[in-house]
Design a protein around this motif. Structure first.
Motif, mmCIF file in Angstrom:
data_model
loop_
_atom_site.group_PDB
_atom_site.id
_atom_site.type_symbol
_atom_site.label_atom_id
_atom_site.label_comp_id
_atom_site.label_asym_id
_atom_site.label_seq_id
_atom_site.Cartn_x
_atom_site.Cartn_y
_atom_site.Cartn_z
ATOM 1 N N LEU A 141 -5.572 14.328 81.327
ATOM 2 C CA LEU A 141 -7.194 15.035 81.445
ATOM 3 C C LEU A 141 -7.209 15.456 82.964
ATOM 4 C CD1 LEU A 141 -10.085 12.954 79.796
ATOM 5 C CD2 LEU A 141 -10.149 14.203 82.339
ATOM 6 N N LYS A 142 -7.214 15.081 84.043
ATOM 7 C CA LYS A 142 -6.922 15.724 85.543
ATOM 8 C C LYS A 142 -6.547 16.777 85.660
ATOM 9 C CE LYS A 142 -7.574 11.234 87.496
ATOM 10 N NZ LYS A 142 -7.342 10.221 85.598
ATOM 11 N N GLY A 143 -5.031 17.352 84.785
ATOM 12 C CA GLY A 143 -4.449 18.021 84.932
ATOM 13 C C GLY A 143 -4.876 19.583 84.368
ATOM 14 N N LEU A 144 -5.732 19.266 82.975
ATOM 15 C CA LEU A 144 -5.727 19.850 82.085
ATOM 16 C C LEU A 144 -7.065 20.086 82.741
ATOM 17 C CD1 LEU A 144 -5.134 18.338 78.401
ATOM 18 C CD2 LEU A 144 -4.667 20.378 79.371
ATOM 19 N N THR A 145 -7.900 19.744 83.780
ATOM 20 C CA THR A 145 -9.107 20.238 84.003
ATOM 21 C C THR A 145 -8.914 21.016 85.611
ATOM 22 O OG1 THR A 145 -10.314 17.925 83.950
ATOM 23 C CG2 THR A 145 -10.944 18.591 85.595
ATOM 24 N N VAL A 146 -7.157 21.273 85.651
ATOM 25 C CA VAL A 146 -7.498 22.035 87.078
ATOM 26 C C VAL A 146 -7.069 22.714 86.215
ATOM 27 C CG1 VAL A 146 -6.089 22.073 89.614
ATOM 28 C CG2 VAL A 146 -6.626 19.995 88.699
ATOM 29 N N TYR A 147 -6.351 22.952 85.380
ATOM 30 C CA TYR A 147 -5.400 24.258 84.846
ATOM 31 C C TYR A 147 -6.803 24.761 84.334
ATOM 32 C CZ TYR A 147 -4.227 27.192 80.928
ATOM 33 O OH TYR A 147 -4.263 28.443 80.117
ATOM 34 N N TYR A 148 -7.416 24.415 83.348
ATOM 35 C CA TYR A 148 -8.851 25.469 82.898
ATOM 36 C C TYR A 148 -9.655 25.463 84.747
ATOM 37 C CZ TYR A 148 -13.397 22.025 82.744
ATOM 38 O OH TYR A 148 -14.168 21.526 83.446
ATOM 39 N N GLY A 192 -8.542 12.412 95.818
ATOM 40 C CA GLY A 192 -9.121 12.060 94.773
ATOM 41 C C GLY A 192 -7.745 11.824 93.016
ATOM 42 N N GLY A 193 -7.978 11.754 91.908
ATOM 43 C CA GLY A 193 -7.191 12.002 90.651
ATOM 44 C C GLY A 193 -6.950 13.434 90.683
ATOM 45 N N VAL A 194 -8.259 14.315 90.749
ATOM 46 C CA VAL A 194 -8.147 15.838 89.944
ATOM 47 C C VAL A 194 -7.791 16.404 90.970
ATOM 48 C CG1 VAL A 194 -9.573 17.364 89.745
ATOM 49 C CG2 VAL A 194 -10.405 15.652 88.436
ATOM 50 N N THR A 200 0.534 11.328 90.777
ATOM 51 C CA THR A 200 0.291 10.104 91.652
ATOM 52 C C THR A 200 -0.246 8.615 91.248
ATOM 53 O OG1 THR A 200 0.642 11.393 93.646
ATOM 54 C CG2 THR A 200 0.393 9.091 94.157
ATOM 55 N N ILE A 201 0.768 8.033 91.078
ATOM 56 C CA ILE A 201 -0.574 6.730 90.468
ATOM 57 C C ILE A 201 -0.435 5.623 91.617
ATOM 58 C CG2 ILE A 201 0.319 4.469 88.336
ATOM 59 C CD1 ILE A 201 0.037 7.568 87.593
ATOM 60 N N ASP A 202 -1.699 5.514 92.095
ATOM 61 C CA ASP A 202 -2.119 4.840 93.201
ATOM 62 C C ASP A 202 -2.409 3.714 92.462
ATOM 63 O OD1 ASP A 202 -3.443 3.998 95.266
ATOM 64 O OD2 ASP A 202 -5.956 4.745 94.336
ATOM 65 N N LYS A 203 -2.837 3.298 91.071
ATOM 66 C CA LYS A 203 -3.448 1.322 91.841
ATOM 67 C C LYS A 203 -3.001 1.434 89.600
ATOM 68 C CE LYS A 203 -4.670 -1.653 93.528
ATOM 69 N NZ LYS A 203 -4.265 -3.037 94.127
ATOM 70 N N LYS A 204 -2.338 0.367 89.415
ATOM 71 C CA LYS A 204 -2.536 0.031 87.742
ATOM 72 C C LYS A 204 -3.192 -0.778 87.028
ATOM 73 C CE LYS A 204 2.362 1.523 87.825
ATOM 74 N NZ LYS A 204 4.657 1.078 87.208
ATOM 75 N N ASN A 238 -15.513 2.909 93.866
ATOM 76 C CA ASN A 238 -15.508 2.669 95.373
ATOM 77 C C ASN A 238 -15.286 3.375 95.720
ATOM 78 O OD1 ASN A 238 -17.506 0.013 94.141
ATOM 79 N ND2 ASN A 238 -16.146 -1.058 94.962
ATOM 80 N N ARG A 239 -14.611 4.642 96.196
ATOM 81 C CA ARG A 239 -14.209 5.381 96.845
ATOM 82 C C ARG A 239 -12.908 4.941 97.103
ATOM 83 N NH1 ARG A 239 -19.039 8.277 99.505
ATOM 84 N NH2 ARG A 239 -17.805 10.234 99.571
ATOM 85 N N ASN A 240 -12.583 4.574 95.986
ATOM 86 C CA ASN A 240 -10.728 4.018 96.963
ATOM 87 C C ASN A 240 -9.629 5.031 96.541
ATOM 88 O OD1 ASN A 240 -11.655 0.936 98.348
ATOM 89 N ND2 ASN A 240 -11.841 0.280 95.860
ATOM 90 N N SER A 241 -10.046 5.749 95.233
ATOM 91 C CA SER A 241 -8.627 6.462 94.851
ATOM 92 C C SER A 241 -8.226 7.373 95.513
ATOM 93 C CB SER A 241 -9.178 6.910 93.158
ATOM 94 O OG SER A 241 -10.654 7.002 92.835
ATOM 95 N N MET A 242 -6.474 7.232 95.701
ATOM 96 C CA MET A 242 -6.500 8.302 95.786
ATOM 97 C C MET A 242 -4.964 8.623 95.133
ATOM 98 S SD MET A 242 -6.293 7.497 100.049
ATOM 99 C CE MET A 242 -4.918 6.497 100.706
ATOM 100 N N GLY A 243 -5.130 9.330 94.171
ATOM 101 C CA GLY A 243 -4.605 9.785 92.784
ATOM 102 C C GLY A 243 -5.085 9.378 91.507
ATOM 103 N N SER A 244 -4.444 9.447 90.646
ATOM 104 C CA SER A 244 -4.267 8.607 89.756
ATOM 105 C C SER A 244 -4.738 7.229 89.667
ATOM 106 C CB SER A 244 -4.136 9.264 88.537
ATOM 107 O OG SER A 244 -3.842 10.581 87.808
ATOM 108 N N THR A 245 -5.373 5.715 89.064
ATOM 109 C CA THR A 245 -5.705 5.075 88.036
ATOM 110 C C THR A 245 -5.187 4.381 86.842
ATOM 111 O OG1 THR A 245 -7.044 4.846 89.596
ATOM 112 C CG2 THR A 245 -7.440 3.019 88.118
ATOM 113 N N ILE A 246 -4.168 3.807 86.095
ATOM 114 C CA ILE A 246 -4.487 3.736 84.996
ATOM 115 C C ILE A 246 -4.569 2.188 84.622
ATOM 116 C CG2 ILE A 246 -2.402 5.804 84.577
ATOM 117 C CD1 ILE A 246 0.255 4.070 84.608
ATOM 118 N N LEU A 247 -4.428 2.385 83.136
ATOM 119 C CA LEU A 247 -4.142 0.616 82.752
ATOM 120 C C LEU A 247 -3.301 0.757 82.117
ATOM 121 C CD1 LEU A 247 -7.924 0.346 81.631
ATOM 122 C CD2 LEU A 247 -7.288 0.140 83.350
#
Ligand SMILES: NC(=O)c1ccc[n+]([C@@H]2O[C@H](COP(=O)([O-])OP(=O)(O)OC[C@H]3O[C@@H](n4cnc5c(N)ncnc54)[C@H](OP(=O)(O)O)[C@@H]3O)[C@@H](O)[C@H]2O)c1
Length: 326
Positions: free
Chosen positions: A124-131, A152-154, A296-300, A315-324
């Motif tokens: 999702l983030k990469g397609l966003t940067v692409y367009y 951030g992720g994007v 970069t998977i910052d947090k799982k 809370n603005r912690n993300s430095m890259g992508s977060t996944i479940l």
């Protein structure tokens, strides 16, 4: 029927409204496949649906992005088989789940050398940067741009994509740690917008010229600063509201600041056919395969910890992508 667990919310509110429920999932309908998820992308936009900033009927599932393996086929599936590794980043809310029925038109195959986690953390983030970089404002080598929330992720994908295109990306971030990270990923210069005035810094960094385009996913707190960073007839691409939505815009501001343009794009408008989705995804996956872009998977977090994941991202912690992970 197949046993499933998924995240739902029945009222709008903070992360605590997200609950894990058990259900029996019906077989996929015509044009759908059933996917066993291996990783689920967490995107800032999901905090807007949860809080009620973006309207959705309740009760609701959450999430639009995941990767996994196809385990059942509905009727009329032409391009996919059981066992295919697939990912998706569009469609109705509900990817925060163990299994899911998804329409074939939203699916892309994941190349062998791209992991399930990279696909869920980056599609999702990469397609966003692409367009944003190829279609909303097609960037040319040598141009200078301003990109907010660059760590951030994007943001981290944008830093790397700009470096690949030979574009000078001036990024904004809120902490020195994020500044170091964004630079490592390809930002040419960083402005810490907690400490510095963005438009004054952009003026200095561009020797008074300012930039032809600003990509702004932060919204309310950066709106004026973004407009003030644009050269005459520049374009403000306002693609998100991490700090709150931009409201009450006075159009004459655009004339006073130099005949500026503004657009408020969304992924769904740009990826509105399977062909466009495939083109964007193959550009992205190629860059990941060539190691030009690292997701970069910052947090799982575990699926049942979706509320914690939301707290982390909001809370603005993300430095890259977060996944479940289900
Ligand atoms: N329109 C589209 O097609 C589209 C598609 C994908 C994403 N988006 C948007 O792109 C933006 C980035 O998405 P993402 O998932 O990658 O999130 P993210 O960048 O990982 O997280 C949002 C970042 O925004 C910054 N921010 C500034 N003010 C904030 C505030 N008051 N509260 C929280 N964060 C604040 C923070 O970075 P700092 O601490 O460095 O300020 C934070 O880490 C979001 O606005 C999202 O909605 C839009």
């Amino acid at each position: 029927m197949t046993p499933n667990h998924r995240i739902v919310f029945t009222t709008h509110g903070g992360p605590e409204v997200l609950r894990l429920v058990s259900e029996e999932l019906a077989d996929p309908g015509p044009g759908e496949v059933m996917i066993k998820h291996e990783a689920i992308g967490v995107n800032f936009v999901e905090t807007y649906f949860r809080s009620g900033l973006y309207n959705t009927p309740l009760p609701s599932g959450l999430g639009t992005e995941a990767s996994g393996t196809i385990i059942k086929l509905g009727k009329n599936i032409t391009g996919f088989q059981i066992g295919d590794r697939v990912a998706y980043a569009q469609g109705p809310l509900g990817s925060y789940s163990e299994i899911r029925n998804v329409a074939e038109r939203y699916l892309v195959k994941i190349p062998e050398n791209v992991s399930m986690e990279e696909a869920a953390g980056g599609l999702l983030k990469g397609l966003t940067v692409y367009y944003l970089f190829h279609e909303t404002y097609p960037l040319q080598k040598g141009q200078t741009i301003l990109f907010h929330a660059a760590a951030g992720g994007v943001g981290l994908i944008a830093c790397q994509w700009a470096r690949h295109l030979g574009v000078r990306l001036i990024g904004t971030v809120s902490t020195p740690e994020k500044a170091t990270l964004a630079k490592k990923y390809g930002a040419s210069e960083i402005i810490n917008y907690s400490l510095e005035n963005v438009s004054e810094e952009v003026l200095k960094l561009t020797s008074g010229k300012k930039v032809p385009v600003v990509y702004d996913g932060v919204g309310k707190s950066t709106w004026e600063l973004s407009l003030d960073s644009l050269a005459p007839r520049g374009l403000l691409v306002s693609f998100g509201n991490a700090s709150g939505p931009v409201t009450n815009v006075n159009l004459s501001t655009l004339s006073q600041k130099g005949s500026l343009y503004v657009t408020r794009p969304v992924l769904a408008t740009y990826m509105d056919t399977p062909d466009k989705l495939k083109t964007g995804a193959s550009e992205l996956f190629n860059l990941i395969s060539q190691k030009k872009i690292k997701v970069t998977i910052d947090k799982k977090f575990k699926l049942e910890e979706a509320a914690k994941a939301h707290e982390y991202v909001a809370n603005r912690n993300s430095m890259g992508s977060t996944i479940l992970v289900p």
